[in-house]
Scaffold this motif. Sequence first.
Motif, PDB file in Angstrom:
ATOM      1  N   PRO A  21       0.818  -1.223   0.000  1.00  0.00           N
ATOM      2  CA  PRO A  21       0.000   0.000   0.000  1.00  0.00           C
ATOM      3  C   PRO A  21       0.846   1.264   0.000  1.00  0.00           C
ATOM      4  O   PRO A  21       0.493   2.236  -0.675  1.00  0.00           O
ATOM      5  N   SER A  22       1.978   1.247   0.735  1.00  0.00           N
ATOM      6  CA  SER A  22       2.770   2.476   0.789  1.00  0.00           C
ATOM      7  C   SER A  22       3.373   2.793  -0.567  1.00  0.00           C
ATOM      8  O   SER A  22       3.451   3.953  -0.965  1.00  0.00           O
TER       9      SER A  22
ATOM     10  N   LEU B 177      -6.921   7.278   1.512  1.00  0.00           N
ATOM     11  CA  LEU B 177      -7.938   6.309   1.896  1.00  0.00           C
ATOM     12  C   LEU B 177      -8.022   5.177   0.886  1.00  0.00           C
ATOM     13  O   LEU B 177      -8.345   4.044   1.239  1.00  0.00           O
ATOM     14  N   ALA B 178      -7.718   5.496  -0.383  1.00  0.00           N
ATOM     15  CA  ALA B 178      -7.924   4.498  -1.434  1.00  0.00           C
ATOM     16  C   ALA B 178      -7.032   3.281  -1.267  1.00  0.00           C
ATOM     17  O   ALA B 178      -7.412   2.171  -1.632  1.00  0.00           O
ATOM     18  N   VAL B 179      -5.804   3.477  -0.733  1.00  0.00           N
ATOM     19  CA  VAL B 179      -4.914   2.320  -0.640  1.00  0.00           C
ATOM     20  C   VAL B 179      -5.245   1.454   0.552  1.00  0.00           C
ATOM     21  O   VAL B 179      -4.667   0.389   0.737  1.00  0.00           O
TER      22      VAL B 179
ATOM     23  N   PHE C  94      -5.778   2.032 -11.886  1.00  0.00           N
ATOM     24  CA  PHE C  94      -6.686   0.892 -12.005  1.00  0.00           C
ATOM     25  C   PHE C  94      -5.975  -0.419 -11.698  1.00  0.00           C
ATOM     26  O   PHE C  94      -6.456  -1.222 -10.881  1.00  0.00           O
ATOM     27  N   SER C  95      -4.809  -0.673 -12.341  1.00  0.00           N
ATOM     28  CA  SER C  95      -4.196  -1.998 -12.124  1.00  0.00           C
ATOM     29  C   SER C  95      -3.659  -2.139 -10.716  1.00  0.00           C
ATOM     30  O   SER C  95      -3.824  -3.186 -10.090  1.00  0.00           O
TER      31      SER C  95
ATOM     32  N   LEU D 245      -4.180  -4.555  -5.419  1.00  0.00           N
ATOM     33  CA  LEU D 245      -4.045  -4.380  -3.982  1.00  0.00           C
ATOM     34  C   LEU D 245      -5.271  -4.905  -3.251  1.00  0.00           C
ATOM     35  O   LEU D 245      -5.162  -5.561  -2.214  1.00  0.00           O
ATOM     36  N   HIS D 246      -6.444  -4.601  -3.791  1.00  0.00           N
ATOM     37  CA  HIS D 246      -7.676  -4.990  -3.110  1.00  0.00           C
ATOM     38  C   HIS D 246      -8.258  -6.271  -3.661  1.00  0.00           C
ATOM     39  O   HIS D 246      -9.355  -6.663  -3.277  1.00  0.00           O
ATOM     40  N   ARG D 247      -7.505  -6.885  -4.581  1.00  0.00           N
ATOM     41  CA  ARG D 247      -7.889  -8.197  -5.105  1.00  0.00           C
ATOM     42  C   ARG D 247      -9.303  -8.240  -5.636  1.00  0.00           C
ATOM     43  O   ARG D 247     -10.210  -8.762  -4.990  1.00  0.00           O
TER      44      ARG D 247
END
Lengths: 505, 486
Positions: free
Chosen positions: B136-137, B359-361, B406-407, B412-414
């Motif tokens: 995420p970072s 917040l998105a990550v 997008f990718s 990240l969130h599968r």
Amino acid sequence: MQTWSLVSLCVLIGLVVRWGVSLNSYSGAGKTPMFGDYEAQRHWQEVTYNLPVQEWYFNTTKNDLNYWGLDYPPLTAYHSLICAFVAKTINPEWVDLHESRGYESPAHKLFMRATVLVADLLIYIPAVVLYCLYLTEGSSKKKVSTLLCFLLYPGLILVDYGHFQYNGVSLGFALWGVLALGLGWDALGSVAFCLALNYKQMELYHALPFFCYLLGKSVKLGLMGRGLFLLVRIALTVLVTFALCWLPFLSDPGQAMQVVRRIFPVARGLFEDKVANTWCSLNVLMKIRSILSSDSQMYLSFACTLLAVLPSCIRLLTKPTFWQFKLALANSSLAFFLFSYQVHEKSILLAALPACLLLNDLPLMAIWFLHASTFSMLPLFLKDGLLVPFVVTSLGFLYFSIYLLSALERCSEEELRLGAYHKLLFCLPKLDLAWIVKWKFYVSVSVMAGLSIAAVALAPPPHLPDLFPVLVSIASFSHFLGTFIYFNIVQFSEPPSRKSQKKNN
Amino acid sequence: MAAADSSWFPALSLGVSLFKCLFISAYHSTDFEVHRNWLAITHSLPLDRWYHENSSEWTLDYPPLFAWFELALSQGARLLHPPMLLLSNLNYSSPEAVLYQRLTVICTDLLFLYAARECCRCVQEQKGSRDVLNRPSFVLAVLLLWNFGLLIVDHIHFQYNGFLFGVLLLSVAKHMQSLHLQGALLFAVLLNLKHIFLYVAPAYGVYLLRSYCFTQDNSDGSVRWRSFSFLRLAALGGIVLSVCFLSFGPFILMGQLPQVLSRLFPFKRGLCHAYWAPNVWALYNGLDKTLTLLGVPPPVTLLCTVLSILPALVSLWRRPRSAQSFLRCLLLCSLGSFLFGWHVHEKAVLLAILPLSLLAVQNREDAGIFLLLSTTGHYSLFPLLFTCAELPIKVLLMLMFTLYAFSALRHLHRGPLLRPLETLYLVGLLLLSLCCDVLFPLSPWGARLPFLPLLATSLYCSLGIIYCFLRLYCSMLGGAERPKQP
């Protein structure tokens, strides 16, 4: 992240860098009466559009060969013709016969830069992507790193998108040739290389390795069976390709001879301007051009080039593997650059392409050479007003290639194939060659940085007005000579064992 | 890839800084001349003339701390290229002047790089060794450092947003690390650098009052009135007042405060900026073209803005203390002000996109909203670069950022992050861009109705942004405190 998205990102980054460089000036901008390479390309569009094919290479009232006469093979002329058709639909003033001489405008610059980008997108970049994905070894992350570094090589970007040329087309075709040979499609590879040759005659630098590789492969397959069949097939495809490219000029032998005379001008001297090869560097110590007659200069350079290129090609003939082929490409182009006749500084790009092919296998040496090749063209870039793009792209390439390919970590003696050096330097005590190489790299990069800063910031002394171009070319020459010797030694040493190769990946 | 764990951040930073240097010769807008003029004003004139000077149309209309910042930059200009500091040199843009000013933007972005690193430190990592590209970072670093909007607006159009957003993100990071006084100090500095950040001041006010001045919560999460600390309130007040005094002080002492305020808040301008930021008033103006509606005076916009952010502020007050809720409230304040504010510039959408990256990550739903908001918001910035030479750059950069967002977020969130309707909206956005940029100019109406593409773009984008605003509101009011990732 998936490989395709990483590959797309690399291509997009490569495209933005290219377009960013193209926002800057071009060669001969505003410099009447002759301008520069940009005007030459525009003039060829004018000539090919307005005149019939038979007059393109001849000196007529409508076609003054002294003002940027066509001196590339027919494919360049056809490409200019296609661009001229597009130019005519946008703004006819750009290709008006005679009136459009020296035409410069922001819209025209945009059009010309766009033609370079389109040519790259269609020919060079797909070849690079396919090469990195299918013909390099390692994990997919390593392949993507190699792709990014390949696309970010500054020399090609600065010459094509800054100075203004279409090297991406000829190098792209040559790369398609290499790609096809690597995948085993020999006939297609020959077609691609013939197209490259017919675009720029300098691709002859790469011709010997292609020839020796295909001949060696045919010999290995047996000259009485499949080998002969392969040889005949390749010969036929080469002949057909050449015939198709030269079709308009084959009706009259005089036409063909004139084209040959234009693309191989032997009336010029051993070298022009400052270029980082042997003759120019030797000229500093003794004035070769005045000592020898023009004929003996030609024979001398021919003999030296042949001697330099022969060991590598004979080795390739006996061992026609893809690895040997890549090294032979590098050695042949370097040999020609160092010893040949009428070499221009931009011809180093022909040696840079094989070096890019070796980015994955010999990262430190390839990066070092590529950096030196960009540096060798510094006087040209300064003349064109491309200092900022030069600094930005060189720094970016150096940093990212070393970081992404872990060049300074993959630096053991085995990885650098330095084993043979020990045998050669047997008289000297056992040295840690890898450590020496690393330090030589640091020193060399510092010297290049120092010379760059000096060339920009300091004024040369009045009695030595060409001091900095000469220093740059001598420094580059020593790099190129060292790289040439190194690649030759590597070509002759045994490839590393499978086990150690797997460990490095 | 290099094995070093933390070397990716310097690599990303160096990469983006070198990338920015490629755009030095690109088109720059009149904002370039604005800042050159301010360098000249602050350098050549005494303090009492700064906010009275109007020989150029680009008068000083940022708070005094920014003027001090320009004065500092002018010292470098004095050493390197003095002619750019002459007041009379209107529209002066020699190569040296362009190089110097572009480099100041790239160098002041260092603060943004530092702030991004602090934000990356606040992001929780998943346990277990993971591929660097998947952390995420790392994703947050790329989304912040290589943000399309910042690259386009700062390094081509020309502004100093990177530096200012750096201060904002640093202040947010400090709050997330519970260093509230530092966060408050940074925000006070920010307000005195550019007063547009007043949009998010209510969020700060409520949050600091709730989570810092009241030191404890009850067991059900509501505020414990007895735990009010006057000392903390005094500390906060002291910090804010001293920063404001440092900035406005000299002008108050000279009695120029009304003049300064009139420069900072020019309400004579219209309801919508020239390019129609995609907000509610753009929709209103669009409707106005067909039905004749009432004009909208500034107090009405203020009322609408306050009403739109009030529920968020109340919700922040009633929840247990948490920096995440604060960030959400900040987002809603910035989006609310964007949608209902007076004379909003479309660049203000960045004030919502950048914090939303944080917040998105970390959160799947926020990632979906981020994809929608960032694509729509970034596309609405396209009219800022209208020259042909920059067209490939803006298209390629937009493709790069959108493809990466997008990718990376999907990985990240599968799994997929957008609902079918949202995907349809984005496909519609793509078709709209093709129509407006390619088909329309070549069609017969192209010459007669040149403003139609701009109108269509801003109306379509405002729908998307209003939708994101409502979804963010639902996630703030509806959901309880999200469980922390393990």
